[in-house]
Design a protein around this motif. Sequence first.
Motif, PDB file in Angstrom:
ATOM      1  N   LEU A 138       0.792  -1.234   0.009  1.00 56.65           N
ATOM      2  CA  LEU A 138      -0.050   0.045   0.167  1.00 56.65           C
ATOM      3  C   LEU A 138       0.874   1.212  -0.103  1.00 56.65           C
ATOM      4  N   ALA A 139       1.875   1.209   0.855  1.00 55.60           N
ATOM      5  CA  ALA A 139       2.832   2.403   0.746  1.00 55.60           C
ATOM      6  C   ALA A 139       3.589   2.636  -0.357  1.00 55.60           C
ATOM      7  N   ARG A 140       3.798   1.564  -1.192  1.00 54.84           N
ATOM      8  CA  ARG A 140       4.633   1.835  -2.259  1.00 54.84           C
ATOM      9  C   ARG A 140       3.766   2.276  -3.477  1.00 54.84           C
ATOM     10  N   ARG A 141       2.689   1.798  -3.458  1.00 55.25           N
ATOM     11  CA  ARG A 141       1.643   2.322  -4.775  1.00 55.25           C
ATOM     12  C   ARG A 141       1.083   3.584  -4.363  1.00 55.25           C
ATOM     13  N   GLY A 148       7.295  11.877  -4.631  1.00 53.82           N
ATOM     14  CA  GLY A 148       8.131  12.957  -3.496  1.00 53.82           C
ATOM     15  C   GLY A 148       7.407  12.704  -2.270  1.00 53.82           C
ATOM     16  N   ARG A 149       6.473  12.012  -2.032  1.00 56.43           N
ATOM     17  CA  ARG A 149       5.932  11.895  -0.514  1.00 56.43           C
ATOM     18  C   ARG A 149       6.519  10.503   0.011  1.00 56.43           C
ATOM     19  N   ASP A 150       6.294  10.474   1.349  1.00 59.53           N
ATOM     20  CA  ASP A 150       6.857   9.084   2.098  1.00 59.53           C
ATOM     21  C   ASP A 150       5.518   8.015   2.035  1.00 59.53           C
ATOM     22  N   LEU A 154       1.771   8.216   4.203  1.00 56.76           N
ATOM     23  CA  LEU A 154       0.736   8.407   3.567  1.00 56.76           C
ATOM     24  C   LEU A 154      -0.492   6.891   3.899  1.00 56.76           C
ATOM     25  N   ALA A 155       0.389   5.891   3.753  1.00 61.32           N
ATOM     26  CA  ALA A 155      -0.382   4.502   4.274  1.00 61.32           C
ATOM     27  C   ALA A 155      -0.694   4.554   5.796  1.00 61.32           C
ATOM     28  N   GLY A 156      -0.265   4.943   6.553  1.00 63.27           N
ATOM     29  CA  GLY A 156      -0.702   5.267   8.075  1.00 63.27           C
ATOM     30  C   GLY A 156      -1.930   5.992   8.144  1.00 63.27           C
ATOM     31  N   LEU A 157      -1.659   7.060   7.415  1.00 57.32           N
ATOM     32  CA  LEU A 157      -3.039   7.968   7.352  1.00 57.32           C
ATOM     33  C   LEU A 157      -4.204   7.395   6.745  1.00 57.32           C
TER      34      LEU A 157
END
Length: 354
Positions: A138-141, A148-150, A154-157
């Motif tokens: 999920l984080a990778r996609r 440019g975003r971590d 983003l996945a944690g949010l």
Amino acid sequence: MTVLSSDALNRALLQRQFLLTRTGDTPLAVLGRLVAMQAQEPNWPFVGLWSRIRDFDQAGLTTLLESRRVVRSGLLRSTQHLAAAGDFRRFRPLLQPVLDRTAGAAYFSRATAGLDTAELVAAGRRILGGQAMPRAELARRLAERYPGRDGRILAGLVELRTAVVHDPATAGWGAWGTRSSVSVTAVETGAPASARELVRRYLAAFGPAGVQDVQAWSGLTRLGEVVDSMRAELRSYRDPHGRELVDLPDGPLPGPDTPAPARLLPAFDNALLGHADRTRIISAEDRKRIMPGRALVRPAFLIDGRVHGSWALSGTQLRLTPFRPLPDADRAAVEAEAHRLLPFVAAERVAFTD
């Protein structure tokens, strides 16, 4: 107004937490009574149920996780909890403002500055698509979608802003500590429970208690208004410091001299985290040892209903660390309880480190 002593409050808590006498109820019924069990590390709720249920084994909870009758997800105080699936579907929407507040912290806002949060969450749900997906994927996609975003942030949010549950394999019994790979699935929730119901359920598991206690446990605020609207159905007391406590009209109050057996509590146990004022079960001095900061809550053992030390697993050894010298009878009692736990946690011997 009746004043309840610290000992009376202690025994009421222990009885409602199944720590005075182990219950023969099912794990699902016990989870329902407790509302949820904190599960920052997956193995610890298993130990918590072992301390509360007669003849409990890991399979009793594993089966519930595999059938999705029990789920692991962010819930109370934005932390990971195990809850009955039906309770999760109803309490997660009620508690969503707590998770939204966490999602608004600087850690997340810095990483999402300039983004439309609603669109980000919708994108995360589309990526998940109702199927189990490793958090790392999920984080990778998400990082691909928002260059440019971590992606991890983003996945944690996304996980805070929308209801996801953990894959049974990463929520069940296994290696100690946090799991290196966790898969999550987006799920639908139902109509939210009322705050009044949450208060009732809390008091059944932790009462008598004050408004600040239920707020500290849940993460919700402004519950004083809710409690005020319930006064016709609640009993009122005072604690030894003069603070008002409320309770269900049929909430059990064992005698303050009711015997309380030695018990081993897991890390992050409900009984230690259910109140703002925790002196009914742990002194201010010992609280600093069990909760030293950095969101740590160490395993503890109870003697006569109160924390008297910590315990830990080290290889095949279960180590007990009293915070002060124990009388011989108390030392023998906690050692006997530790020996009973050995096969459950695959340890072989008990040792004291005092």
